[in-house]
Design a protein around this motif. Structure first.
Motif, PDB file in Angstrom:
ATOM      1  N   ASP A  29       0.825  -1.206   0.000  1.00  0.00           N
ATOM      2  CA  ASP A  29       0.000   0.000   0.000  1.00  0.00           C
ATOM      3  C   ASP A  29       0.857   1.252   0.000  1.00  0.00           C
ATOM      4  OD1 ASP A  29       0.785   0.459   2.713  1.00  0.00           O
ATOM      5  OD2 ASP A  29      -0.895  -0.724   3.411  1.00  0.00           O
ATOM      6  N   PHE A  73      -6.422  -1.224   7.471  1.00  0.00           N
ATOM      7  CA  PHE A  73      -6.234  -1.921   6.210  1.00  0.00           C
ATOM      8  C   PHE A  73      -7.408  -2.885   6.070  1.00  0.00           C
ATOM      9  CE2 PHE A  73      -4.610  -5.195   3.399  1.00  0.00           C
ATOM     10  CZ  PHE A  73      -4.011  -4.437   2.413  1.00  0.00           C
ATOM     11  N   LEU A 134      -6.542   0.861   1.985  1.00  0.00           N
ATOM     12  CA  LEU A 134      -5.891   1.549   3.091  1.00  0.00           C
ATOM     13  C   LEU A 134      -6.653   2.839   3.360  1.00  0.00           C
ATOM     14  CD1 LEU A 134      -3.502   1.934   5.089  1.00  0.00           C
ATOM     15  CD2 LEU A 134      -2.319   3.126   3.231  1.00  0.00           C
TER      16      LEU A 134
END
Length: 186
Positions: A29, A73, A134
């Motif tokens: 991410d 997340f 995210l």
């Protein structure tokens, strides 16, 4: 096979990083370092059909750190690529114990851990999409999550066979196999 993210939709800062769990590449991410404040970004897998299947799950390996101040997340599913998206609970095994994250993952997983997301039968629809997302606030940053070896499996009712959509080795970060939709029976 580890040449890209074909079929995936990656919103910045998602991208490839190396070295993965058991491969040369993984999906991250924030591949360039710590993620930023106020991020809302996703990596969306290509759609696939698991119609007529039951008992499905998404499995993958992850490691990393999400600042535990409201940053999270998520693994989310939808019946089309535009949503609406539903957050799914994640089960995480660090090699010793199982941990349950009902509303997304936050905190540290410094070593590679095995993760599963169970798909209830209503989610096994003609077109299934999933994404890793995210979501951060302005309270602080951390390294983020790295993902590898993503696969989707489901049972064919009336049979002992599982159908598998896999790929990766982060080989085309996460699901080169899903991107190509390579189905095989075990």
């Amino acid at each position: 096979c580890e040449s890209g993210t074909a079929g995936w939709t990656l919103n910045a800062p998602f991208g490839r990083a190396n070295v993965g769990y058991d491969s040369s590449w993984w999906l991250a991410d924030s591949p360039a370092g710590n993620y930023a404040d106020n991020v809302n970004a996703a990596a969306v897998a290509p759609g696939f059909s698991m119609a007529g299947r039951s008992g499905g799950y998404i499995e993958f390996y992850l490691r990393g750190n999400i600042f535990n101040d409201g940053d999270v997340f998520l693994v989310e599913t939808a019946s089309n690529s535009g949503g609406p998206w539903s957050a799914q609970p994640v089960w995480l095994n660090d090699g010793t114990d199982w941990y349950y994250f009902p509303s997304g993952i936050a905190g540290a997983a410094p070593e590679w851990s095995y993760a599963q997301v169970y798909l209830n039968d209503p989610e096994l629809v003609a077109n299934l999409y999933f994404r890793f997302r995210l979501s951060t606030n302005a309270g602080g940053v951390a390294d983020g999550i790295y993902i590898d070896d993503v696969a989707v499996q489901a049972l064919t009712p009336g049979s002992d066979d599982y159908i598998v959509a896999s790929g990766t080795s982060m080989a085309t970060p996460y699901v080169s196999g899903l991107a190509a939709l390579t189905w095989s029976s075990k």
